[in-house]
Motif scaffolding. Sequence first.
Motif, PDB file in Angstrom:
ATOM      1  N   GLN A 119      -6.021  49.263   9.290  1.00  0.00           N
ATOM      2  CA  GLN A 119      -5.131  49.623  10.387  1.00  0.00           C
ATOM      3  C   GLN A 119      -5.942  50.154  11.556  1.00  0.00           C
ATOM      4  O   GLN A 119      -6.890  50.910  11.370  1.00  0.00           O
ATOM      5  N   LEU A 135       2.237  46.841  27.647  1.00  0.00           N
ATOM      6  CA  LEU A 135       2.784  45.782  26.800  1.00  0.00           C
ATOM      7  C   LEU A 135       1.917  44.532  26.852  1.00  0.00           C
ATOM      8  O   LEU A 135       1.614  43.928  25.820  1.00  0.00           O
ATOM      9  N   MET A 181      -1.210  45.307  24.938  1.00  0.00           N
ATOM     10  CA  MET A 181      -0.935  45.378  23.499  1.00  0.00           C
ATOM     11  C   MET A 181      -0.712  44.005  22.906  1.00  0.00           C
ATOM     12  O   MET A 181      -1.190  43.706  21.816  1.00  0.00           O
ATOM     13  N   ASN A 182       0.050  43.177  23.600  1.00  0.00           N
ATOM     14  CA  ASN A 182       0.327  41.835  23.104  1.00  0.00           C
ATOM     15  C   ASN A 182      -0.958  41.109  22.743  1.00  0.00           C
ATOM     16  O   ASN A 182      -1.070  40.517  21.673  1.00  0.00           O
ATOM     17  N   VAL A 222      -2.847  43.144  19.767  1.00  0.00           N
ATOM     18  CA  VAL A 222      -2.159  43.013  18.483  1.00  0.00           C
ATOM     19  C   VAL A 222      -2.382  41.611  17.913  1.00  0.00           C
ATOM     20  O   VAL A 222      -2.618  41.441  16.715  1.00  0.00           O
ATOM     21  N   ARG A 249      -4.954  38.442  13.780  1.00  0.00           N
ATOM     22  CA  ARG A 249      -5.698  37.273  13.312  1.00  0.00           C
ATOM     23  C   ARG A 249      -6.906  37.670  12.470  1.00  0.00           C
ATOM     24  O   ARG A 249      -7.375  36.894  11.636  1.00  0.00           O
ATOM     25  N   GLN A 282      -3.720  45.602  11.109  1.00  0.00           N
ATOM     26  CA  GLN A 282      -2.438  45.944  11.660  1.00  0.00           C
ATOM     27  C   GLN A 282      -2.606  47.066  12.669  1.00  0.00           C
ATOM     28  O   GLN A 282      -3.612  47.773  12.661  1.00  0.00           O
ATOM     29  N   THR A 283      -1.618  47.221  13.496  1.00  0.00           N
ATOM     30  CA  THR A 283      -1.731  48.169  14.595  1.00  0.00           C
ATOM     31  C   THR A 283      -0.674  49.249  14.459  1.00  0.00           C
ATOM     32  O   THR A 283       0.489  48.951  14.244  1.00  0.00           O
ATOM     33  N   ILE A 284      -1.118  50.494  14.551  1.00  0.00           N
ATOM     34  CA  ILE A 284      -0.199  51.619  14.624  1.00  0.00           C
ATOM     35  C   ILE A 284      -0.226  52.113  16.056  1.00  0.00           C
ATOM     36  O   ILE A 284      -1.301  52.313  16.615  1.00  0.00           O
ATOM     37  N   ILE A 285       0.925  52.277  16.631  1.00  0.00           N
ATOM     38  CA  ILE A 285       0.965  52.791  17.998  1.00  0.00           C
ATOM     39  C   ILE A 285       1.355  54.254  17.970  1.00  0.00           C
ATOM     40  O   ILE A 285       2.398  54.607  17.415  1.00  0.00           O
TER      41      ILE A 285
END
Lengths: 322, 322
Positions: free
Chosen positions: B61, B74, B77-78, B81, B86, B90-93
Amino acid sequence: MPTLDEIAKLSGYSKATVSRVLNQSPHVSPETREKILAIMKEKDYVPNRNAISLSKGQTQQIGMITMDLSELILRFMNSFVELSGRNGFQTIIYTTGGDQQKELQAFEDLKRKRVDALLILTSVNDTNIIASYCKYGPIVSWQRMDHPEIPSVAMNQYDGYALALEHLIERGYTRIANAFGRPGSINTRSRRLAYEHIMSKHSLPAAEKWYYSSIYSIRDGERVVQSLVEGTDRPDAILCANDLVAAGVLSEARRQRLDVPRGLAIVGFDDSELSRTLGITTVRNPIAGQAENAFLLLAPALLGRNPQLQPLSFSLVKRETT
Amino acid sequence: MPTLDEIAKLSGYSKATVSRVLNQSPHVSPETREKILAIMKEKDYVPNRNAISLSKGQTQQIGMITMDLSELILRFMNSFVELSGRNGFQTIIYTTGGDQQKELQAFEDLKRKRVDALLILTSVNDTNIIASYCKYGPIVSWQRMDHPEIPSVAMNQYDGYALALEHLIERGYTRIANAFGRPGSINTRSRRLAYEHIMSKHSLPAAEKWYYSSIYSIRDGERVVQSLVEGTDRPDAILCANDLVAAGVLSEARRQRLDVPRGLAIVGFDDSELSRTLGITTVRNPIAGQAENAFLLLAPALLGRNPQLQPLSFSLVKRETT
């Protein structure tokens, strides 16, 4: 960095006692607690959060599942992240790109206790498959799921769409085009149903030739107008999937020198800041309220509380494009 | 659900051996592996991911720290993420709302191994405090940090702002207002410096009376125009903090019947879809490229690879508002 084992040895207490101090158990005497904490401080001991999660059985994390990060999703997330943060939960966002396997990863993570709960924003898996994971933890959805085990905070888009349509008809528009979002989604089906019912109620023909679908962005809205002006048979109003689409429709209509609203009326959906500044008539969608309700639906499982959901409804915001 | 202990007892092997099977260690014979897997399957055993993370020392993470979830964030981040997804992360914001204590939670989570790495989008803590966490894991930043231990993918806003300003001056505008973002931030200071240098280079006065700050949103842009038209001494151009602000300025200028671009030129920043559809001149900000570079900066620590960063630069996008 010392391990819990070493802290136990140095303090002369058992690992179980050290662990109780970490977990703020009341079954430790104040003196013991202080001695152990002093040694932890001296040795710069940092408890491993995974170990703590393991002992508590909770990760304090909520997973959010979304196909993409759109402006609307952002508004929903902002409210949800804020409310869950205030309640001590962090949010993991699983962006799936619409891939079923990637999306299942999130459900597997619920099964494997990596997250305590899941919130579905948009999902592409079969609802029965999703429901089979409900036994591992609470799952709520923004998207309508039509499954008894998966509560949803979705509002029936039929109602909002009907408001917009009644408004257009009242203003004298009869040749109404639809720019729908995801084809086959429950939202799109509800909107289409609303369109067909309301038109029929007013003895007006539903114009399938002006059904556009997979229309999401500013650019998609521009393309709808470009396609409409190529034809000789033109609508006098467009109902848009969201405010971004409406913004694209409005910009392109201006470039094509269409007379808005007399020659072409435009209605957006959501009531974003953008629709306000551009003066676009739209349907107010209480996104923040839905996000809060989503968290409240998880509250019984996560917090042991059972709060009341707030009642929500759509409303029409009349501006200059109708 | 059975525990690892029970699987060990049922299979007749030690916990260590069962654990090796779970972690796909090569030090287990194929027959042993198959026997243990068969029992796990029979008993519907699900390994606890926290336990797996604990044994591997990686959580897969990455934490992202942001004050809020804006449109620009956004876009960043897009891209981030997508690229980290890939690569299996995973990403925790962590949304901090600008609260220093909440923000420190993210750094504490790095220390406690809840995340493998941190990406700062916007931070409000002292850089020296942040840097003290670098020993616990890699930290990179989008925001410029001006600290040797925290690499940043920020671009020098001076360059982009200078492009916009040179363009305005070339077009004959001389009375130029600035709608800045966060006061005192490195970006705002760079932009202000660019403004003062370029104006001075052209022997034009820098107009501090038209410095606006804390201007972020569409509504803020509208307010700037409302405040400008109240005065008798008006600028002939506005440089905006971002495209949302520029959209607000343009809308309000139209409502006030100002002649854009002859009476008032408007330049945005970022080159969003919105600026394109509204025909706003802007500075292209390669957000996706910066997000990719941020992940690439983490790659040595997370993936053991050392990829080359891509070179990025600003460019002017000339449209109808200048």
